[in-house]
Design a protein around this motif. Structure first.
Motif, PDB file in Angstrom:
ATOM      1  N   PHE A 151       0.926  -1.329  -0.028  1.00  0.00           N
ATOM      2  CA  PHE A 151       0.039   0.011   0.075  1.00  0.00           C
ATOM      3  C   PHE A 151       0.895   1.220   0.100  1.00  0.00           C
ATOM      4  O   PHE A 151       0.610   2.009  -0.679  1.00  0.00           O
ATOM      5  N   SER A 152       2.007   1.203   0.890  1.00  0.00           N
ATOM      6  CA  SER A 152       2.725   2.419   0.957  1.00  0.00           C
ATOM      7  C   SER A 152       3.436   2.760  -0.333  1.00  0.00           C
ATOM      8  O   SER A 152       3.695   3.980  -0.565  1.00  0.00           O
ATOM      9  N   LYS A 174       2.013   2.610  -3.239  1.00  0.00           N
ATOM     10  CA  LYS A 174       0.974   3.089  -4.057  1.00  0.00           C
ATOM     11  C   LYS A 174       0.397   4.606  -3.672  1.00  0.00           C
ATOM     12  O   LYS A 174      -0.260   5.190  -4.240  1.00  0.00           O
ATOM     13  N   PHE A 175       0.532   4.670  -2.217  1.00  0.00           N
ATOM     14  CA  PHE A 175       0.151   5.865  -1.612  1.00  0.00           C
ATOM     15  C   PHE A 175       1.051   6.980  -1.190  1.00  0.00           C
ATOM     16  O   PHE A 175       2.101   6.827  -0.670  1.00  0.00           O
ATOM     17  N   PHE A 209       1.147   9.675   0.434  1.00  0.00           N
ATOM     18  CA  PHE A 209       1.117  10.448   1.559  1.00  0.00           C
ATOM     19  C   PHE A 209       1.967   9.645   2.623  1.00  0.00           C
ATOM     20  O   PHE A 209       1.530   8.489   2.758  1.00  0.00           O
ATOM     21  N   VAL A 232       1.933   8.100   6.264  1.00  0.00           N
ATOM     22  CA  VAL A 232       0.823   7.673   7.240  1.00  0.00           C
ATOM     23  C   VAL A 232       1.699   7.007   8.248  1.00  0.00           C
ATOM     24  O   VAL A 232       2.599   6.393   8.295  1.00  0.00           O
ATOM     25  N   CYS A 286      -3.067   9.946   8.697  1.00  0.00           N
ATOM     26  CA  CYS A 286      -2.465  10.654   7.467  1.00  0.00           C
ATOM     27  C   CYS A 286      -2.703  12.037   7.844  1.00  0.00           C
ATOM     28  O   CYS A 286      -3.893  12.575   7.395  1.00  0.00           O
ATOM     29  N   CYS A 302      -7.015  -1.492   0.204  1.00  0.00           N
ATOM     30  CA  CYS A 302      -6.055  -0.583  -0.528  1.00  0.00           C
ATOM     31  C   CYS A 302      -6.764   0.010  -1.643  1.00  0.00           C
ATOM     32  O   CYS A 302      -6.722   1.385  -1.674  1.00  0.00           O
ATOM     33  N   LEU A 362      -9.283   2.628  -0.135  1.00  0.00           N
ATOM     34  CA  LEU A 362      -8.813   3.784   0.434  1.00  0.00           C
ATOM     35  C   LEU A 362      -8.368   4.772  -0.684  1.00  0.00           C
ATOM     36  O   LEU A 362      -8.457   5.908  -0.889  1.00  0.00           O
ATOM     37  N   LEU A 363      -7.465   4.200  -1.861  1.00  0.00           N
ATOM     38  CA  LEU A 363      -7.156   4.974  -2.927  1.00  0.00           C
ATOM     39  C   LEU A 363      -8.273   5.659  -3.517  1.00  0.00           C
ATOM     40  O   LEU A 363      -8.200   6.809  -3.962  1.00  0.00           O
ATOM     41  N   ILE A 423      -9.547   8.469  -1.448  1.00  0.00           N
ATOM     42  CA  ILE A 423      -8.648   9.523  -1.711  1.00  0.00           C
ATOM     43  C   ILE A 423      -8.763  10.398  -2.920  1.00  0.00           C
ATOM     44  O   ILE A 423      -8.903  11.539  -3.045  1.00  0.00           O
ATOM     45  N   GLU A 424      -9.156   9.651  -4.099  1.00  0.00           N
ATOM     46  CA  GLU A 424      -9.263  10.341  -5.336  1.00  0.00           C
ATOM     47  C   GLU A 424     -10.654  10.906  -5.487  1.00  0.00           C
ATOM     48  O   GLU A 424     -10.929  11.901  -6.098  1.00  0.00           O
TER      49      GLU A 424
END
Length: 91
Positions: free
Chosen positions: A4-5, A7-8, A10, A12, A27, A80, A83-84, A87-88
């Motif tokens: 996940f990190s 692809k993410f 930001f 966390v 985050c 994941c 969450l993405l 966020i989008e």
């Protein structure tokens, strides 16, 4: 957070104190709290506590999202992706 990190984009933090609580993940850039709930969260007392806690955190302008341990363990990629997508869509 492994894959996940990657692809993410930001930072966390894990086990972050906020007010009198310790949230599972936080985050700051997105004002996002991610909680991973185990069995104790599904009792009536657990549900009431979580609702109160979520309300307090939201009062600080934070968005709180919750996943179960089972969701994370059995469908990590799905969590994941969710969450993405949040966020989008929201940020």
């Amino acid at each position: 957070m492994g894959k996940f990190s990657q692809k993410f984009p930001f930072r966390v933090l894990r086990q972050r104190p906020i007010d009198n609580f310790i949230v599972d993940f936080y985050c700051a850039a997105l004002l996002l709290v991610i909680e991973i709930d185990g069995e104790s969260h599904f009792t009536e007392q657990g549900k009431l506590y979580d609702a109160e806690r979520t309300g307090i955190l939201q009062g600080y302008g934070l968005k709180v999202v919750r996943f179960t341990n089972v969701e994370v363990l059995q469908s990590f990629e799905g969590v994941c992706g969710e969450l993405l997508g949040l966020i989008e869509g929201d940020f």
